[in-house]
Design an enzyme around this catalytic site. Structure first.
Site, PDB file in Angstrom:
ATOM      1  N   PRO A 278      90.868  55.539 -31.649  1.00 49.82           N
ATOM      2  CA  PRO A 278      91.231  55.683 -33.072  1.00 49.82           C
ATOM      3  C   PRO A 278      92.695  56.113 -33.222  1.00 49.82           C
ATOM      4  O   PRO A 278      93.309  55.925 -34.255  1.00 49.82           O
ATOM      5  CB  PRO A 278      90.293  56.789 -33.589  1.00 49.82           C
ATOM      6  CG  PRO A 278      89.263  56.980 -32.553  1.00 49.82           C
ATOM      7  CD  PRO A 278      89.847  56.516 -31.254  1.00 49.82           C
TER       8      PRO A 278
ATOM      9  N   GLU B 224      84.216  61.499 -26.938  1.00 46.69           N
ATOM     10  CA  GLU B 224      85.410  61.720 -27.760  1.00 46.69           C
ATOM     11  C   GLU B 224      86.622  61.037 -27.140  1.00 46.69           C
ATOM     12  O   GLU B 224      87.754  61.279 -27.549  1.00 46.69           O
ATOM     13  CB  GLU B 224      85.681  63.214 -27.896  1.00 46.69           C
ATOM     14  CG  GLU B 224      84.541  64.031 -28.485  1.00 46.69           C
ATOM     15  CD  GLU B 224      84.386  63.807 -29.986  1.00 46.69           C
ATOM     16  OE1 GLU B 224      83.314  63.384 -30.410  1.00 46.69           O
ATOM     17  OE2 GLU B 224      85.376  64.020 -30.711  1.00 46.69           O
TER      18      GLU B 224
ATOM     19  N   ARG C  36      90.701  33.101 -28.943  1.00 46.05           N
ATOM     20  CA  ARG C  36      90.719  31.942 -29.852  1.00 46.05           C
ATOM     21  C   ARG C  36      92.115  31.328 -29.893  1.00 46.05           C
ATOM     22  O   ARG C  36      92.300  30.202 -30.363  1.00 46.05           O
ATOM     23  CB  ARG C  36      90.266  32.312 -31.253  1.00 46.05           C
ATOM     24  CG  ARG C  36      91.186  33.236 -32.010  1.00 46.05           C
ATOM     25  CD  ARG C  36      90.597  33.581 -33.360  1.00 46.05           C
ATOM     26  NE  ARG C  36      90.664  32.485 -34.297  1.00 46.05           N
ATOM     27  CZ  ARG C  36      91.736  32.221 -35.053  1.00 46.05           C
ATOM     28  NH1 ARG C  36      92.819  32.953 -34.932  1.00 46.05           N
ATOM     29  NH2 ARG C  36      91.717  31.211 -35.894  1.00 46.05           N
TER      30      ARG C  36
ATOM     31  N   ASP D  67      96.415  30.430 -39.426  1.00 48.08           N
ATOM     32  CA  ASP D  67      95.708  31.695 -39.690  1.00 48.08           C
ATOM     33  C   ASP D  67      96.319  32.408 -40.883  1.00 48.08           C
ATOM     34  O   ASP D  67      97.520  32.335 -41.085  1.00 48.08           O
ATOM     35  CB  ASP D  67      95.877  32.624 -38.478  1.00 48.08           C
ATOM     36  CG  ASP D  67      94.910  32.252 -37.380  1.00 48.08           C
ATOM     37  OD1 ASP D  67      95.041  32.787 -36.273  1.00 48.08           O
ATOM     38  OD2 ASP D  67      94.035  31.415 -37.652  1.00 48.08           O
TER      39      ASP D  67
END
Ligand SMILES: Nc1cc(-c2ccc3ccn(Cc4ccc(CN5CCCCC5)cc4)c3c2)n[nH]1
Length: 242
Positions: free
Chosen positions: A88, A115, A157, A172
């Site tokens: 994160p 964590e 991709r 895209d």
């Protein structure tokens, strides 16, 4: 491209073997290795975590186990891999990141749980290979596996021969800095809702203009931050006048 993933939940990476990606692996466009971190434990409990120094909630993943795992998974007589650590607290993963990584011959994903992983693992690995700590968004997952799946898909991709029609990767959304507008297909009228006339007009200039307008409008309402980033000349006079 070679991709390795280290995780305590190898089964979480099963989707990599399915669908488009599975075909690409069969056709050897990509080779994928998934490794169970616990294979590098030596205790009867196969422990991979311990309490955090300095206190705090939850557990932290042990550096010794990760160190041995990455020594083996990342070992190579030639160039080392790029080590990617989902977290994160990472730099944002964007389409630009995906494009950059799609040129790499070998990526290794270190998927943490609890964590996170003892910071010394990243610091020590960075002495002998490129390491990137990346976030896929401002929300907290339970571990790095879903982030790794997301990033592998976004990179794979872009590889030649993986995606059905490579053209769509160039078109895209984000590739011109805007969100893509709405798409339509048959039937021409569905539940009393017709397809916008311009799309059936055959007037390609008008269709292109309409699509750009739709993209600008959607970006303005949903992601105004993307408009700030657009080079001024990309917003032609009419757009600027909006
Ligand atoms: N983009 C994104 C990637 C991840 C990700 C990636 C890898 C791991 C490994 C473990 N977790 C779970 C976890 C990590 C950290 C905390 C502590 N932290 C305290 C302050 C506030 C934010 C959370 C809690 C839980 C992971 C989560 N989530 N989101």
């Amino acid at each position: 491209m070679r991709i390795d993933v280290v995780t305590i939940f190898p089964e979480y990476l099963a989707p990599l073997r399915a669908a488009l990606l599975g075909k690409a692996i069969e056709r050897e466009k990509i080779s994928v290795g998934v490794h169970d971190l616990r294979d590098w434990t030596h205790d009867v409990h196969r422990a991979v975590d311990d309490s955090p120094y300095g206190g705090g909630p939850g557990m932290v993943m042990k550096p010794d186990v990760w160190g041995e795992a990455l020594d083996e998974v990342c070992a190579s007589p030639e160039a080392p891999p790029r080590l990617i650590v989902p977290t994160p607290a990472g730099r944002p993963f964007t389409q630009r990141t995906a494009v950059r990584w799609s040129a790499e011959p070998w990526l290794v994903f270190a998927c943490g749980r609890y964590e996170g992983i003892d910071q010394r693992v990243v610091d020590e690995a960075a002495e002998r290979m490129p390491v990137e700590e990346v976030s896929i968004g401002d929300y907290v997952l339970v571990g790095g596996e879903v982030a790794a799946l997301t990033m592998v898909e976004a990179v794979a991709r872009l590889l030649p021969g993986v995606l059905g029609n490579p053209a769509s990767a160039e078109q895209d959304s984000f590739s011109d800095g805007l969100l893509e507008g709405p798409s339509y297909t048959r039937p021409e009228v569905w539940r009393d809702r017709p397809v916008p006339d311009v799309l059936r007009s055959g007037n390609h200039a008008a269709i292109a203009r309409w699509r750009r307008d739709q993209a600008l409008e959607r970006t303005y309402h949903r992601r105004p931050d993307l408009l700030d980033r657009l080079p001024a000349q990309d917003l032609n006079a009419k757009d600027r006048a909006r």
